[in-house]
Design a protein around this motif. Structure first.
Motif, short mmCIF file in Angstrom:
data_model
loop_
_atom_site.label_atom_id
_atom_site.label_comp_id
_atom_site.label_asym_id
_atom_site.label_seq_id
_atom_site.Cartn_x
_atom_site.Cartn_y
_atom_site.Cartn_z
N HIS A 40 0.82 -1.21 0.00
CA HIS A 40 0.00 0.00 0.00
C HIS A 40 0.86 1.26 0.00
N PHE A 41 1.98 1.21 0.68
CA PHE A 41 2.92 2.34 0.67
C PHE A 41 3.42 2.60 -0.75
N LYS A 42 3.78 1.53 -1.47
CA LYS A 42 4.29 1.67 -2.83
C LYS A 42 3.22 2.18 -3.79
N LEU A 43 1.94 1.89 -3.51
CA LEU A 43 0.85 2.35 -4.37
C LEU A 43 0.51 3.82 -4.14
N ALA A 44 0.75 4.33 -2.96
CA ALA A 44 0.40 5.71 -2.61
C ALA A 44 1.34 6.68 -3.34
N PRO A 45 0.81 7.83 -3.71
CA PRO A 45 1.67 8.83 -4.36
C PRO A 45 2.82 9.25 -3.43
N GLU A 46 4.01 9.38 -4.01
CA GLU A 46 5.20 9.71 -3.24
C GLU A 46 5.04 11.05 -2.53
N GLY A 47 5.35 11.08 -1.23
CA GLY A 47 5.28 12.30 -0.44
C GLY A 47 3.89 12.68 0.04
N SER A 48 2.89 11.86 -0.28
CA SER A 48 1.52 12.18 0.14
C SER A 48 1.31 11.77 1.60
N PRO A 49 0.29 12.34 2.24
CA PRO A 49 -0.03 11.92 3.61
C PRO A 49 -0.36 10.42 3.68
N GLU A 50 -0.99 9.92 2.65
CA GLU A 50 -1.32 8.49 2.60
C GLU A 50 -0.05 7.63 2.63
N SER A 51 0.96 8.04 1.87
CA SER A 51 2.21 7.26 1.87
C SER A 51 2.90 7.33 3.22
N GLU A 52 2.81 8.46 3.90
CA GLU A 52 3.39 8.58 5.24
C GLU A 52 2.70 7.65 6.23
N VAL A 53 1.38 7.55 6.12
CA VAL A 53 0.62 6.66 7.01
C VAL A 53 1.01 5.21 6.76
N TRP A 54 1.08 4.80 5.49
CA TRP A 54 1.42 3.42 5.17
C TRP A 54 2.86 3.09 5.55
N LEU A 55 3.76 4.07 5.41
CA LEU A 55 5.13 3.85 5.84
C LEU A 55 5.19 3.64 7.36
N SER A 56 4.44 4.44 8.09
CA SER A 56 4.40 4.30 9.55
C SER A 56 3.82 2.95 9.95
N ILE A 57 2.77 2.54 9.27
CA ILE A 57 2.16 1.23 9.56
C ILE A 57 3.16 0.12 9.25
N PHE A 58 3.89 0.24 8.15
CA PHE A 58 4.89 -0.76 7.78
C PHE A 58 5.96 -0.88 8.86
N VAL A 59 6.46 0.24 9.35
CA VAL A 59 7.50 0.22 10.39
C VAL A 59 6.97 -0.46 11.65
N VAL A 60 5.74 -0.14 12.05
CA VAL A 60 5.15 -0.75 13.24
C VAL A 60 5.00 -2.26 13.03
N VAL A 61 4.55 -2.67 11.86
CA VAL A 61 4.35 -4.09 11.57
C VAL A 61 5.69 -4.83 11.60
N VAL A 62 6.73 -4.25 11.00
CA VAL A 62 8.05 -4.90 11.01
C VAL A 62 8.55 -5.06 12.45
N LEU A 63 8.39 -4.02 13.25
CA LEU A 63 8.81 -4.11 14.66
C LEU A 63 7.98 -5.15 15.42
N ALA A 64 6.68 -5.20 15.13
CA ALA A 64 5.79 -6.15 15.81
C ALA A 64 6.08 -7.60 15.41
N THR A 65 6.60 -7.81 14.21
CA THR A 65 6.87 -9.18 13.76
C THR A 65 8.32 -9.60 14.00
N ALA A 66 9.13 -8.72 14.57
CA ALA A 66 10.53 -9.06 14.83
C ALA A 66 10.64 -10.21 15.83
N TRP A 67 9.94 -10.12 16.95
CA TRP A 67 10.01 -11.19 17.96
C TRP A 67 9.49 -12.52 17.41
N PRO A 68 8.31 -12.57 16.76
CA PRO A 68 7.88 -13.86 16.21
C PRO A 68 8.88 -14.45 15.21
#
Length: 125
Positions: A40-68
């Motif tokens: 979803h981050f890659k689909l969002a227009p570069e620099g848009s608020p939507e891309s910032e949200v998806w990037l933030s979600i991606f970072v949270v998901v990567v951190l959340a899946t590190a332990w598993p």
């Protein structure tokens, strides 16, 4: 269908062993979970608020899946009869490629070992 406690054990408890198939499927599930917000981050227009949200979600998901991810690697090492401390090798960039490949293809120890009586179960099962 696995029970809720089985999934909790698989992704959050370091005791026990997992087979190559369970390891592969667990890693695949974690990868799909990580790829969803990245897509979803890659689909969002570069620099848009939507891309910032998806990037933030991606970072949270990567951190959340590190332990598993670490837990699955530890249990796969246990199935090979190795200490979970060998998981530290997976943090060495070039060595990690070979180590992960070995975790996918090298068969576990048949029968009981130091880390459990059987594959795909906690140490006390």
């Amino acid at each position: 269908m696995p029970e809720k406690s089985d999934l909790f054990w698989l992704f959050f408890k370091t005791s026990g062993r997992v087979s190559r198939a369970a390891y592969f499927l667990g890693q695949l599930l974690l990868a799909v979970i990580q790829l969803f917000p990245l897509y979803h981050f890659k689909l969002a227009p570069e620099g848009s608020p939507e891309s910032e949200v998806w990037l933030s979600i991606f970072v949270v998901v990567v951190l959340a899946t590190a332990w598993p991810t670490i837990v699955l690697n530890v249990k796969r090492l246990h199935d090979l009869g190795k200490s979970g401390l060998f998981v530290l090798v997976l943090f060495v960039p070039l060595v990690q490629l070979v180590a992960i490949l070995l975790l996918y293809v090298y068969p576990g120890q048949p029968g009981p070992n130091l880390y459990g009586r059987q594959t795909n179960g906690p140490a006390n099962s």
